[in-house]
Structure formats: C-alpha cells, structure tokens
Design an enzyme around this catalytic site. Structure first.
Site, mmCIF file in Angstrom:
data_model
loop_
_atom_site.group_PDB
_atom_site.id
_atom_site.type_symbol
_atom_site.label_atom_id
_atom_site.label_comp_id
_atom_site.label_asym_id
_atom_site.label_seq_id
_atom_site.Cartn_x
_atom_site.Cartn_y
_atom_site.Cartn_z
ATOM 1 N N CYS A 143 -7.612 -11.771 12.654
ATOM 2 C CA CYS A 143 -6.757 -10.801 12.613
ATOM 3 C C CYS A 143 -6.520 -10.219 14.115
ATOM 4 C CB CYS A 143 -6.737 -9.663 11.640
ATOM 5 S SG CYS A 143 -5.406 -8.414 11.647
ATOM 6 N N CYS A 177 -8.499 -2.662 13.967
ATOM 7 C CA CYS A 177 -9.041 -1.705 13.137
ATOM 8 C C CYS A 177 -10.534 -1.430 13.347
ATOM 9 C CB CYS A 177 -8.682 -2.196 11.585
ATOM 10 S SG CYS A 177 -6.818 -2.284 11.425
ATOM 11 N N CYS A 221 -13.103 -3.107 10.680
ATOM 12 C CA CYS A 221 -12.643 -4.157 9.834
ATOM 13 C C CYS A 221 -13.615 -5.371 10.572
ATOM 14 C CB CYS A 221 -11.221 -4.392 9.796
ATOM 15 S SG CYS A 221 -10.797 -6.140 9.045
ATOM 16 N N CYS A 248 -5.770 -9.301 -7.070
ATOM 17 C CA CYS A 248 -5.245 -8.770 -5.775
ATOM 18 C C CYS A 248 -5.717 -9.830 -4.886
ATOM 19 C CB CYS A 248 -5.926 -7.520 -5.419
ATOM 20 S SG CYS A 248 -5.635 -6.065 -6.633
ATOM 21 N N CYS A 265 -1.260 -8.252 -6.876
ATOM 22 C CA CYS A 265 -1.069 -7.307 -5.699
ATOM 23 C C CYS A 265 -1.356 -8.288 -4.663
ATOM 24 C CB CYS A 265 -2.049 -6.336 -5.997
ATOM 25 S SG CYS A 265 -2.022 -5.257 -4.440
ATOM 26 N N CYS A 305 0.992 0.279 -3.453
ATOM 27 C CA CYS A 305 -0.547 0.481 -3.464
ATOM 28 C C CYS A 305 -0.990 0.972 -2.063
ATOM 29 C CB CYS A 305 -1.293 -0.613 -3.859
ATOM 30 S SG CYS A 305 -2.875 -0.684 -3.806
ATOM 31 N N ARG A 363 -8.078 4.353 -7.452
ATOM 32 C CA ARG A 363 -8.968 3.187 -7.515
ATOM 33 C C ARG A 363 -10.093 3.400 -6.845
ATOM 34 N NH1 ARG A 363 -5.986 -0.595 -10.074
ATOM 35 N NH2 ARG A 363 -3.542 -0.260 -10.141
#
Length: 335
Positions: free
Chosen positions: A54, A58, A61, A98, A129, A189, A267
């Site tokens: 990616c 972030c 991550c 998900c 999801c 979400c 969650r």
C-alpha cells in the site's frame, strides 16, 4: 425507535471520560441493555484479500510500502479462494465476513472481481463488509448494487492527532469516503485505533467525530494498537509505556462510544489477543458486542476460535443471532 443524538459537544464527551469508572460502566451498560441483547456478541471473520504494497504511510500499518515489516505484497485473491474462506467462516459460526485490501483506493479494473466476491459471499447469507481504501461515488454505487452490507473506512484518530500518524491523505479524505458510502446507501463501519501515543483529549476528538456525524456509523471498531516492528509507530513505541494503552482507559473509550452511539455495534477489534479475559469482560459490560474470531486479523495475530469459545462459556455469552438494531430499524415497514 428514538433517533440517537448527533449534537454531542467535546465537553460532554470529556465529562463522560472523566466519570468515576464504575459510574461510567453502569451508564454504558444501561444504554447497552436498552438497545442490544446484553448476553449476545456478534462473531465476525476478517480476511486480507490483497496484502501489502500500500502506498499510504499510515504509521501503524505493516502493509505500507514505507514500513520495513517483512510483509510481502500480493495480488488480489482469486474469487473462488475468497468464497471458500467465507464458507469456512460461516461453518465456524461467523455471521459477518469482512474483507480488506491494502490499497489507497481500488482501481476500476479491480471492481468486477470485487463485485463477484460480494455477490458470492451474500449468496451464502453472510453479512458482507469490505475495506478497500478511498472510494469514488461510482465505486460505492457498484458495491451497493452488488449487495455490500457494510463498508469500513476508519477515521483512525481525532482530527488533531491524525496528521502525526498519516501524511498521504488528510482527515477530510476519510470523511469524504464515509459520505460517498452513506450516499450510496451502504452501512458505514468506521472507528479507530487507541494507544498510538495520543492523549485522552485526542480520544475525545475521535469519539466526537463519529458521534456527531449526521448518522452514526452502524459499526464502530475500537482497536488497540498492535505495535509492529518496522512500522513508524511500532518502532517509536517499542519498549515504552506508550506501546500499550492502559486497560482501564481502553474500557473507558469503549464505554463512551457506547453511550454516545447507543445503536451502533461497538466492535472489540485489534489488540484483543493481548488483553486479559477480565479486560475483555469489562469491554463487553461497557457495551462492546462484536468481535473478530480466528487467529489472524489481516496481518496481526488474534485470539483464536478456541480461546473465544472458552471465554464465551466462562462469561455466559452467546453469538448474536438476530439483526443489529440499526439494520433492523431500516427493515421495519413505514407506518
């Protein structure tokens, strides 16, 4: 059904955080019991359908190209392989499947396969999801037409702390994607991560952002940072007290989310594998009513089905069977 408040002030949310712990839990548990079956927790499974590579930076991550975490970049999984994993998840008791792809945003060429995956998982009567990064309005519409139930796009933190974690997209980019999802008619979400070195004031800002959206997210994941070696935050917070949020403060965050967003599914997400059973029990008392099962969350470790089954038995909890409150309200015929 009473429409939840969306006019919370930061001062009100800060006051909730400052309550004596037992009073906060009592209030949160009361709100929870008014809106949810208190002994039921939804079981969800999370699968990485495209891992690593990616371009975002972030700081938490391991899938970022900026991280030296050893995560290998892969291509999008084959549709049938994803559907096979979904079938296994359903067999193991999951109600919701998900799927995450490590993209800044999906390319249009990826959408036909994504649509087939959504349609296939829906055919199994599993909730669907996806989290694919930023979405355009047309991509959101395609996912809605495919039958996607939820789209996950976390705001990660409060607006003031956000730029200390991510620089490759701004806070408004996140909110724009949430609006595109909402406009397409897909359930939202959105949650965040605590324990990234932020202050309580930053956590107030995180909850405030979500609790003052025009419509609360149907699903609010609260993650505890899992510091991964090779990531900016993982290296920065290694071997420091900041590397793990205080358990009581984590439970406070769950409780405040429950009080301010009474109908949302809160969650209990990443970081659970390092929490004691007592801490998890307090989270359930404070209003958390959804967990991820299995031994892996995207690339991070998770508690695993066996330990979850044992914990549920010890606490007298059962898997959620019916619809979530906000979805049930949507399905009610107009008077």
């Amino acid at each position: 059904m009473t429409h939840p408040r969306t006019d919370w002030t930061r001062e009100e949310i800060a006051d909730l955080f400052d309550l004596p712990f037992t009073e906060l839990l009592f209030r949160a548990a009361t709100v929870h019991r008014e809106n949810h079956p208190p002994e039921q927790v939804q079981l969800c499974t999370l699968l990485s359908i495209k891992t690593g590579g990616c371009p975002e930076d972030c700081g938490y991550c391991s899938q970022s190209v900026h991280a030296d975490s050893g995560v290998e970049a892969t291509k999008l999984m084959d549709v049938q392989a994803v559907l096979q994993r979904a079938a296994q998840a359903k067999d193991q008791g999951s109600q919701r499947f998900c799927m995450g792809a490590a993209w800044r945003n999906p390319k249009d060429r990826d959408m036909p396969a994504i649509v087939k995956i959504v349609e296939g998982v829906r055919d199994m009567e599993l909730e669907t999801c996806m989290t694919l990064g930023m979405l355009t309005p047309s991509q959101a519409d395609m996912l809605k037409d495919a039958g996607l139930d939820y789209y996950n796009h976390n705001i990660d933190s409060g607006p003031e702390y956000y730029e200390r974690v991510i620089t490759t997209r701004n806070y408004q980019d996140r909110l724009n994607t949430l609006q595109n999802v909402r406009d397409a008619g897909i359930n939202v979400c959105s949650g965040g991560i605590v324990g990234m070195g932020e202050t309580r004031e930053d956590r107030v800002g995180f909850v405030h952002t979500l609790a003052t959206l025009e419509q609360h997210p149907e699903s609010v994941p609260v993650n505890a940072l899992v510091p991964v070696k090779g990531t900016v935050l993982g290296d920065m917070l290694a071997d420091t007290p900041l590397a793990k949020i205080d358990d009581i403060e984590f439970v406070r965050t769950v409780a405040v989310a429950r009080i301010t967003m009474p109908l949302s599914m809160v969650r209990l997400s990443a970081g659970r594998e390092s929490m004691s059973e007592a801490t998890q029990a307090l989270c359930f008392l404070a209003g958390a009513n959804s967990i991820f099962t299995g031994d892996k969350l995207l690339t991070a470790p998770n508690a695993g089905d066996d330990s979850d089954g044992a914990l549920f038995a010890k606490l007298g909890l059962t898997p959620l069977q019916g619809e979530e409150p906000m979805r049930a309200a949507q399905m009610e015929p107009a008077e």
